[in-house]
Design a protein around this motif. Structure first.
Motif, PDB file in Angstrom:
ATOM      1  N   ASP A  65       0.815  -1.215   0.000  1.00  0.00           N
ATOM      2  CA  ASP A  65       0.000   0.000   0.000  1.00  0.00           C
ATOM      3  C   ASP A  65       0.849   1.266   0.000  1.00  0.00           C
ATOM      4  O   ASP A  65       0.403   2.306  -0.456  1.00  0.00           O
ATOM      5  N   GLY A  66       2.046   1.170   0.532  1.00  0.00           N
ATOM      6  CA  GLY A  66       2.936   2.319   0.554  1.00  0.00           C
ATOM      7  C   GLY A  66       4.366   1.875   0.755  1.00  0.00           C
ATOM      8  O   GLY A  66       4.633   0.925   1.493  1.00  0.00           O
ATOM      9  N   ALA A  67       5.288   2.535   0.051  1.00  0.00           N
ATOM     10  CA  ALA A  67       6.712   2.229   0.200  1.00  0.00           C
ATOM     11  C   ALA A  67       7.436   3.524   0.524  1.00  0.00           C
ATOM     12  O   ALA A  67       7.250   4.539  -0.161  1.00  0.00           O
ATOM     13  N   VAL A  68       8.219   3.488   1.586  1.00  0.00           N
ATOM     14  CA  VAL A  68       8.933   4.676   2.050  1.00  0.00           C
ATOM     15  C   VAL A  68      10.409   4.337   2.228  1.00  0.00           C
ATOM     16  O   VAL A  68      10.767   3.176   2.427  1.00  0.00           O
ATOM     17  N   LEU A  69      11.246   5.349   2.134  1.00  0.00           N
ATOM     18  CA  LEU A  69      12.665   5.153   2.422  1.00  0.00           C
ATOM     19  C   LEU A  69      12.878   5.230   3.922  1.00  0.00           C
ATOM     20  O   LEU A  69      12.293   6.090   4.592  1.00  0.00           O
ATOM     21  N   GLY A  70      13.710   4.345   4.438  1.00  0.00           N
ATOM     22  CA  GLY A  70      14.021   4.339   5.861  1.00  0.00           C
ATOM     23  C   GLY A  70      14.891   5.518   6.244  1.00  0.00           C
ATOM     24  O   GLY A  70      15.292   6.329   5.405  1.00  0.00           O
ATOM     25  N   ASP A  71      15.184   5.616   7.517  1.00  0.00           N
ATOM     26  CA  ASP A  71      16.081   6.655   8.013  1.00  0.00           C
ATOM     27  C   ASP A  71      17.519   6.305   7.678  1.00  0.00           C
ATOM     28  O   ASP A  71      17.868   5.131   7.562  1.00  0.00           O
ATOM     29  N   SER A  72      18.341   7.320   7.565  1.00  0.00           N
ATOM     30  CA  SER A  72      19.774   7.101   7.340  1.00  0.00           C
ATOM     31  C   SER A  72      20.462   6.639   8.618  1.00  0.00           C
ATOM     32  O   SER A  72      21.452   5.924   8.575  1.00  0.00           O
ATOM     33  N   ALA A  73      19.931   7.068   9.735  1.00  0.00           N
ATOM     34  CA  ALA A  73      20.458   6.659  11.044  1.00  0.00           C
ATOM     35  C   ALA A  73      19.272   6.478  11.982  1.00  0.00           C
ATOM     36  O   ALA A  73      18.365   7.304  12.012  1.00  0.00           O
ATOM     37  N   GLY A  74      19.272   5.394  12.713  1.00  0.00           N
ATOM     38  CA  GLY A  74      18.172   5.132  13.634  1.00  0.00           C
ATOM     39  C   GLY A  74      16.928   4.676  12.907  1.00  0.00           C
ATOM     40  O   GLY A  74      16.936   4.469  11.700  1.00  0.00           O
TER      41      GLY A  74
END
Length: 133
Positions: A65-74
């Motif tokens: 339903d949705g794809a997002v980029l994760g955090d670079s840190a944490g």
């Protein structure tokens, strides 16, 4: 919500998406795609495809339903922003993120169910094995 690199989407990932969706009625599956630098740090090599190309490929999948980029840190800020009720971990996900997830969520006062999903033919469907062919 599931997390991964998704350098290529294979039947193992499709099964991951199906298992995650089955965890709740009227599910809404959010897939967090690892940033290039994070994927390289965890896997010891750079992904073949860019983070944006991987995110777009995942977003186009019918079960997502949705794809997002994760955090670079944490990851806590990222999880808080996406507000999942459940985090579904792949059978082979390990390391600092997984080891500290429950405690970090509790410390952040987030009540999110964590579920470990089952393997789907891991000897056959694993990106590291498929990419060698």
């Amino acid at each position: 919500m599931v997390f991964g690199t998704f350098d290529m989407i294979h039947e193992g990932h499709v099964d991951l998406f199906k298992q995650a969706r089955a965890l709740a009625p009227d599910s809404h599956l959010i897939v967090s795609v690892a940033r290039d630098k994070v994927a390289e740090r965890i896997k010891g090599m750079k992904p073949r495809n860019s983070e944006e190309a991987r995110r777009v490929a995942v977003a186009r999948h019918a079960l997502v339903d949705g794809a997002v980029l994760g955090d670079s840190a944490g990851y806590i800020r990222h999880i808080r922003a996406n507000k999942p009720n459940i985090i579904a971990l792949g059978y082979d996900q390990e390391g600092e993120f997984v080891e500290n997830l429950e405690k970090d969520l509790r410390d952040a006062r987030m009540s999110i169910r964590i579920v470990r999903l089952s393997a789907f033919k891991p000897g056959l469907y694993k990106t590291s094995k498929l990419s060698r062919s």
